[in-house]
Structure formats: structure tokens, C-alpha cells
Design an enzyme around this catalytic site. Structure first.
Site, PDB file in Angstrom:
ATOM      1  N   LYS A 156      -1.565   1.987 -13.914  1.00 12.77           N
ATOM      2  CA  LYS A 156      -2.134   0.882 -13.126  1.00 12.77           C
ATOM      3  C   LYS A 156      -2.940  -0.064 -14.002  1.00 12.77           C
ATOM      4  CE  LYS A 156      -1.421   2.768  -8.619  1.00 12.77           C
ATOM      5  NZ  LYS A 156      -1.931   3.302  -7.363  1.00 12.77           N
ATOM      6  N   ARG A 176       0.039  11.607  -8.846  1.00 13.52           N
ATOM      7  CA  ARG A 176       1.297  10.845  -8.807  1.00 13.52           C
ATOM      8  C   ARG A 176       1.473  10.140 -10.149  1.00 13.52           C
ATOM      9  NH1 ARG A 176       2.985   5.688  -7.452  1.00 13.52           N
ATOM     10  NH2 ARG A 176       4.905   5.531  -6.256  1.00 13.52           N
TER      11      ARG A 176
HETATM   12  C1  8Y4 Z   1       2.739   0.008 -12.989  1.00 13.16           C
HETATM   13  C2  8Y4 Z   1       3.566   0.753 -12.226  1.00 13.16           C
HETATM   14  C3  8Y4 Z   1       1.579  -0.462 -12.448  1.00 13.16           C
HETATM   15  C4  8Y4 Z   1       3.252   1.030 -10.927  1.00 13.16           C
HETATM   16  C5  8Y4 Z   1       1.254  -0.197 -11.160  1.00 13.16           C
HETATM   17  C6  8Y4 Z   1       2.101   0.535 -10.396  1.00 13.16           C
HETATM   18  C7  8Y4 Z   1       0.358   4.807  -4.967  1.00 13.16           C
HETATM   19  C8  8Y4 Z   1       1.376   5.139  -4.077  1.00 13.16           C
HETATM   20  C9  8Y4 Z   1       1.979   3.436  -5.275  1.00 13.16           C
HETATM   21  C10 8Y4 Z   1      -0.839   5.561  -4.935  1.00 13.16           C
HETATM   22  C11 8Y4 Z   1       0.169   6.852  -3.183  1.00 13.16           C
HETATM   23  C12 8Y4 Z   1       2.095   1.730  -8.354  1.00 13.16           C
HETATM   24  C13 8Y4 Z   1       3.643   4.236  -3.553  1.00 13.16           C
HETATM   25  C14 8Y4 Z   1       1.896   1.314  -6.976  1.00 13.16           C
HETATM   26  N1  8Y4 Z   1       0.757   3.747  -5.721  1.00 13.16           N
HETATM   27  N2  8Y4 Z   1       1.295   6.155  -3.191  1.00 13.16           N
HETATM   28  N3  8Y4 Z   1       2.385   4.268  -4.278  1.00 13.16           N
HETATM   29  N4  8Y4 Z   1      -0.877   6.579  -4.021  1.00 13.16           N
HETATM   30  N5  8Y4 Z   1       0.018   7.862  -2.316  1.00 13.16           N
HETATM   31  N6  8Y4 Z   1       1.759   0.714  -9.115  1.00 13.16           N
HETATM   32  O1  8Y4 Z   1      -1.805   5.319  -5.649  1.00 13.16           O
HETATM   33  O2  8Y4 Z   1       2.517   2.777  -8.710  1.00 13.16           O
HETATM   34  S1  8Y4 Z   1       2.964   2.137  -5.849  1.00 13.16           S
END
Ligand code: 8Y4
Length: 269
Positions: A209, A243
Site C-alpha cells: 500500500k 492479506r
Molecule cells: C498496491 C496493490 C497498492 C494493492 C495497493 C493495493 C484490502 C482488501 C484490498 C484490505 C481487506 C489493495 C480487497 C486494495 N485491500 N480486503 N482488499 N483488507 N479485507 N491495494 O486491506 O490491495 S484491495
């Protein structure tokens, strides 16, 4: 929890499971197999991008992306599968095909989602988000982010229990990066033990993130060390599911935490 992202457009790993622009169930299966070999206990399969500015995905398209992958991974590998969706229709269909958990960044706030999740018998992960994906990062505001996140999550958990979801099937997630500034994310991590005291197990998503390069000044492709540091800190503060996009590295980092906690890893003779 390993992330299997079946969207074509995630900026971190979008399109990685596509061949000539078409989602490949075979590539998903290979990724899933590798994540299980690397130490994942759960695979989170999602087809909706929650990136600010991402176009909403029509339900049929989300179903077409996610369901074949859930079905194939469940049938051939049989791991615990989590379906990352806010759509009740997809929740029901995914659980019918073998999904074990519903991971909803909107905490089952869409009409019909609570009843569908309760009827499915699956575990649910309720995540906190301030605002909606499109606008959540414009001006997030809290008096006390830990307190307000906790109040929201407890309220959602109570609504689920009132609808028949057993307490033992509910996971809570503070939603790092979802309507939070860097300061809010840090306050939440520092206060994670207070959220544990709510009495539900916690799932956290910190992997890759943007808070990482805000702190460490690294490029997007160099977020792994920061991701591992955050995973270790969250696990040490009581998070039960992490995750991650990088399963092997995260599993190794968490083995160290487990050794220290005296859990999961066998003590040396
Ligand atoms: C790079 C790659 C930068 C991905 C940011 C991201 C969460 C989630 C996501 C979380 C739960 C993500 C579906 C966002 N984040 N589900 N999902 N908790 N429960 N961003 O923090 O990965 S998607």
C-alpha cells in the site's frame, strides 16, 4: 492470505493473470498452486478494483471474472477460498462453488448482502472504509481513528449476528488505506491491540500500500521490505490473518513472529 487479483487494471499486479487481455484460469491456478506451496492458508479472489478513479465493474462482468476461478481453484486445489466482493449475487454463487469466506471492503452494506452472507454459512470479513472508493482519499477525517473504526466494525458485526451469522464466523479489518491518511494508518497500526479487544479476530491488508512509499520514499515496485515490516508489526499486535501479494516472503517473516509468540512454529529441542 494470498491475493489472486483477477482485474485487468490493478496498478500493482493488474493483468498479471491475463493472456492477450483475457483472464486465464490456467494462470490463476498456477498462481494459486504457488501461493499454497509458499505457505498461504487462504486465497482471496477478487474482480473489482477499489482503486480511486477505477471504473465500477458491472455485476455480470465481475461474476464472469471471479466465478470460473473460484470454481477451478476449489475443485482442483481445495484450499480455503475467500471471495473479495460487495455483490450479494456473487457472494451466493461463489460460496455455492466452494468459497469459504466473504471478504467485503464495504462490510456487507449493499442491500441484501447481510442476509445473503448469513444464509451462505461462510465466514465474513467486515472491513472499515470511510466514504466510497472514488472519493475516500480526498479528505479523510477522524477525531479518533481507532475508536471510530472500532465502533463501526462492532456495529456491523452486531448487524451480522442479528441476521444469524455466528460470532465465530466474523472477522474484522480496519481497512488500511481506505479513507485514511498516512497518519490515520499509523495510528491504526499503533492501536491495533485496542481493536483486538473488541473480541473478534482481525484481518489486515497492508501489502504494497502507498503508505509504504510515503514513509520509506521507495518506488512502487520496491514496497516489499515495507510490506514485510508492516505485516510483522500487525501480527505482533494481534492480527490473525495477513492479506498479502507476496506469500513466500510474508510467510517467512511471520514464522519469526510465530516463533516469538510460541505459536505455530515448533520450538527447537
Ligand atoms: C498496491 C496493490 C497498492 C494493492 C495497493 C493495493 C484490502 C482488501 C484490498 C484490505 C481487506 C489493495 C480487497 C486494495 N485491500 N480486503 N482488499 N483488507 N479485507 N491495494 O486491506 O490491495 S484491495
Amino acid at each position: 492470505m494470498g491475493v489472486i487479483n483477477v482485474t485487468p487494471d490493478s496498478f500493482s499486479d493488474g493483468g498479471a493473470l491475463h493472456e492477450e487481455g483475457v483472464l486465464s484460469v490456467d494462470l490463476c491456478l498456477r498462481r494459486a498452486r504457488q501461493m499454497l506451496a509458499d505457505g498461504a492458508d487462504i486465497l482471496d479472489i477478487g474482480g473489482e478494483s477499489t482503486r480511486p478513479g477505477a471504473a465500477p465493474v458491472p455485476l455480470q462482468e465481475e461474476m464472469d471474472r471471479v466465478l470460473p476461478v473460484v470454481e477451478a481453484v476449489a475443485a482442483e486445489l481445495g484450499p480455503h477460498i475467500s471471495v473479495d466482493t460487495s455483490s450479494p449475487e456473487l457472494m451466493a454463487e461463489a460460496v455455492a462453488r466452494g468459497a469459504w469466506m466473504i471478504n467485503d471492503v464495504r462490510a456487507l452494506r449493499r442491500p441484501g448482502a447481510v442476509a445473503t452472507a448469513a444464509a451462505s454459512g461462510a465466514r465474513v470479513c467486515l472491513m472499515h472504509m470511510q466514504g466510497a472508493p472514488d472519493t475516500m482519499q480526498l479528505a479523510p477525517e477522524y477525531d479518533d481513528v481507532v475508536e471510530e473504526t472500532g465502533v463501526f466494525l462492532l456495529e456491523r458485526a452486531q448487524i451480522c449476528m442479528d441476521a444469524g451469522v455466528p460470532r465465530s464466523k466474523i472477522w474484522l479489518d480496519p481497512g488500511f488505506g481506505f479513507g485514511k491518511t498516512l497518519r490515520h494508518n499509523l495510528d491504526l497500526l499503533a492501536g491495533l491491540s485496542r481493536l483486538c479487544e473488541l473480541g473478534f479476530p482481525l484481518l489486515v491488508g497492508l501489502s504494497r500500500k502507498s503508505m509504504i512509499d510515503k514513509i520509506a520514499g521507495c518506488a512502487v515496485e520496491d514496497r516489499l521490505p515495507g510490506s514485510l515490516a508492516l505485516a510483522v508489526l500487525a501480527a505482533d499486535r494481534g492480527a490473525g490473518i495477513i492479506r498479502t501479494h507476496d506469500v513466500a516472503e510474508t510467510a517467512a517473516a511471520l514464522a519469526i513472529v510465530s516463533a516469538l509468540q510460541g505459536l505455530g512454529v515448533e520450538a527447537p529441542p
